[in-house]
Design an enzyme around this catalytic site. Structure first.
Site, PDB file in Angstrom:
ATOM      1  N   ASN A 159       0.807  -1.232   0.000  1.00 43.29           N
ATOM      2  CA  ASN A 159       0.000   0.000   0.000  1.00 43.29           C
ATOM      3  C   ASN A 159       0.839   1.281   0.000  1.00 43.29           C
ATOM      4  O   ASN A 159       0.487   2.264  -0.634  1.00 43.29           O
ATOM      5  CB  ASN A 159      -0.991  -0.005   1.168  1.00 43.29           C
TER       6      ASN A 159
ATOM      7  N   GLN B 104      -2.999  -9.930   9.297  1.00 41.69           N
ATOM      8  CA  GLN B 104      -2.935 -10.779  10.483  1.00 41.69           C
ATOM      9  C   GLN B 104      -2.679 -12.259  10.153  1.00 41.69           C
ATOM     10  O   GLN B 104      -1.851 -12.887  10.815  1.00 41.69           O
ATOM     11  CB  GLN B 104      -4.213 -10.625  11.311  1.00 41.69           C
TER      12      GLN B 104
ATOM     13  N   ALA C 282       0.915 -12.687   9.587  1.00 39.98           N
ATOM     14  CA  ALA C 282       1.644 -12.519  10.852  1.00 39.98           C
ATOM     15  C   ALA C 282       1.588 -13.793  11.698  1.00 39.98           C
ATOM     16  O   ALA C 282       2.571 -14.159  12.354  1.00 39.98           O
ATOM     17  CB  ALA C 282       1.062 -11.352  11.633  1.00 39.98           C
TER      18      ALA C 282
ATOM     19  N   GLU D  19       3.342  -5.161  12.444  1.00 44.96           N
ATOM     20  CA  GLU D  19       2.408  -4.039  12.328  1.00 44.96           C
ATOM     21  C   GLU D  19       1.297  -4.485  11.393  1.00 44.96           C
ATOM     22  O   GLU D  19       1.513  -4.686  10.202  1.00 44.96           O
ATOM     23  CB  GLU D  19       3.148  -2.798  11.795  1.00 44.96           C
TER      24      GLU D  19
ATOM     25  N   CYS E 180      -3.466   1.325   6.544  1.00 46.23           N
ATOM     26  CA  CYS E 180      -3.910   0.640   7.764  1.00 46.23           C
ATOM     27  C   CYS E 180      -4.506   1.619   8.770  1.00 46.23           C
ATOM     28  O   CYS E 180      -5.231   1.221   9.688  1.00 46.23           O
ATOM     29  CB  CYS E 180      -2.763  -0.150   8.386  1.00 46.23           C
TER      30      CYS E 180
ATOM     31  N   GLU F 284       7.254   1.081  16.626  1.00 47.61           N
ATOM     32  CA  GLU F 284       8.329   1.656  15.816  1.00 47.61           C
ATOM     33  C   GLU F 284       8.384   3.154  16.079  1.00 47.61           C
ATOM     34  O   GLU F 284       7.375   3.774  16.379  1.00 47.61           O
ATOM     35  CB  GLU F 284       8.066   1.385  14.331  1.00 47.61           C
TER      36      GLU F 284
END
Length: 487
Positions: A155, A233, A236, A253, A287, A468
């Site tokens: 993105n 997700q 992840a 993230e 996001c 971060e």
């Protein structure tokens, strides 16, 4: 396409050299639906070669002083800035975003990422304590972790890749980065600048390809002790499984289902345009975008009317059109996924006030097969609907009314995500109360997407693990060691 010779063909960047691949995948121009680029379909072999290069480069790079590494990052920032227009054109074509957004946000922020970490690396201090009664002095030192595996999404391609590469190499690590196979061009263009900036061979290696092939090879490699990932997700979860046997450091993230809470004392003149932007910027493919808008009942009708009117003014156009507010979505599959949510909402009895299926989208003939859709506003929808629970990641937002502060906090927190939220009110006390109670890593009040890079960025719950920012990124990309000296 007949003339495949004209296609841009990317190569992996390993040990300071471009390396061809024996297999390639097609990358599409989102605004036309045509193949325009071939991306290496790398796997374990390429990752092994990159690990070897990164391992060999690590002792020399990590031994450099922070000042020396800082100078290299500053030179790279300068070179990116000199190529700003070329990079913006490539990012816009590759991702589907407007040229305006690429020029004003993506590429300038990529430059700023290197400048920011080039500066912040010079200002970290370590702790020291004395135990005179024991005759001891304790102090801490931080050392780079080693090889950092960096996986960035489609993105904000260069923006989020540089947000990982900059702190990783500033801290003295070497890196292997995997950009999204859907948006690889600007990462490849950056590789051309690394040698000129003074980045030694093997310090930054970029390996292109898909998650299941090259991503899994990178994440499961025993010599890559750290993974920084931005994405979905489910991916992840897979990364966590593959990393567990090696006890890797993880920064994840992930997604968001971000609420905007609009109280009756909100400043409508600022709130409406900002909330349109927070809902539909970058085609809603950020996001941090707003996808649930809770509006206090007393102003609900007025807000809805003005919001729909402002949404209809949000121009969808070809990415190269400087007057377009929104370009094309990333892929045909993603466009179909986003549309499927609107169909589900209609089946549940929700109202589509503007956008998909309601208004007409006018595009030039050559862009008719592109992945465009209009910004879409849904109302009369229940909190339990998948459109209110799941991350759609497109230009779709739901607007619902609420009565009280307590009620809206409970409803805003009722999803599995907790990345960002916005609160609109002129009551300072209320803003502090609500911000404190929202389960969200970031809360913007009376604004959206104003970032302070020194401060932590990241989410709660299923929106990820870790943070971060200046201090947080430095701590993630280094290991701390406590040393005790008895004298």
């Amino acid at each position: 396409m007949a003339g495949t010779k004209a296609l841009l063909t990317l190569e992996n960047f390993i040990n300071g050299k471009f390396v061809p691949c024996n297999s390639y995948i097609d990358s599409y121009d989102p605004s036309t639906g045509d193949v325009y680029c071939r991306v290496p379909n790398s796997g374990k072999e390429e990752i092994d070669a990159a690990v070897e290069a990164a391992r060999a480069a690590f002792p020399g790079w990590s031994a450099r002083s922070p000042q020396e590494r800082s100078q290299v990052l500053h030179r790279l920032a300068d070179l990116l800035e000199q190529s700003l227009e070329e990079l913006a054109q490539a990012e816009s074509r590759d991702q589907g975003k407007t040229i305006t957004l690429a020029r004003t946000m993506d590429i300038p922020r990529s430059v700023q990422n290197f400048r920011f970490f080039a500066s912040s690396i010079l200002h970290h201090t370590s702790e020291c304590t004395q135990m005179d009664h024991m005759g001891c002095l304790h102090y801490t030192v931080r050392a780079p972790v080693g090889i950092a595996g960096l996986i960035s999404p489609w993105n904000l391609p260069l923006y989020l890749l540089t947000w990982k590469v900059a702190p990783a190499i500033a801290a003295g690590n070497t890196v292997i980065a995997k950009p999204s196979e859907l948006t690889s061009v600007t990462a490849w263009m950056m590789c051309k600048l690394l040698e000129r900036a003074g980045v030694p061979p093997g310090v930054v290696n970029i390996v292109f390809g898909t998650g299941p092939r090259v991503g899994e090879a990178l994440v499961s490699h025993p010599e890559v002790p750290l993974i920084s990932f931005t994405g979905s997700q489910p991916t992840a979860e897979r990364i966590t499984q593959l990393s567990a046997p090696h006890c890797k450091k993880l920064s994840l993230e992930l997604g968001g289902k971000n609420p905007a809470i609009i109280f009756e004392d909100a400043n409508m003149e600022e709130c409406i345009p900002t909330t349109v932007k927070s809902s539909f910027a970058n085609q809603g493919e950020i996001c941090l975008c707003t996808s649930r808008i809770f509006v206090q009942k007393s102003i609900y009708s007025e807000f809805l009317e003005k919001f729909v009117e402002a949404t209809r003014m949000w121009k969808v156009g070809i990415p190269s059109d400087p007057s377009a507010s929104m370009g094309a979505l990333i892929s045909k599959a993603h466009l179909e996924k986003v549309r499927s949510y609107i169909k589900k909402a209609q089946m549940e009895g929700a109202q589509i006030l503007c956008g998909e299926g309601v208004d007409t989208l006018n595009l030039p003939r050559r862009n008719q097969a592109g992945y465009f859709m209009l910004p879409t506003v849904i109302t009369d929808i229940k909190d339990e609907s998948c459109c209110m629970k799941e991350e759609i990641f497109g230009p779709v937002t739901c607007v619902v009314p609420f009565d009280s502060e307590e009620e809206v906090i409970q409803r805003a927190n009722s999803v599995k995500y907790g990345l960002a939220a916005t609160v609109w009110s002129s009551n300072v006390g209320r803003i502090h109360r609500v911000a404190k109670k929202l389960q969200s890593g970031l809360v913007w009040t009376n604004c959206w997407l104003i970032r302070e890079l020194n401060l932590p960025f990241g989410g709660m719950k299923s929106s990820g693990v870790g943070r971060e920012g200046a201090k947080d990124s430095y701590e993630f990309f280094t290991e701390i060691k406590t040393i005790t000296i008895k004298h």
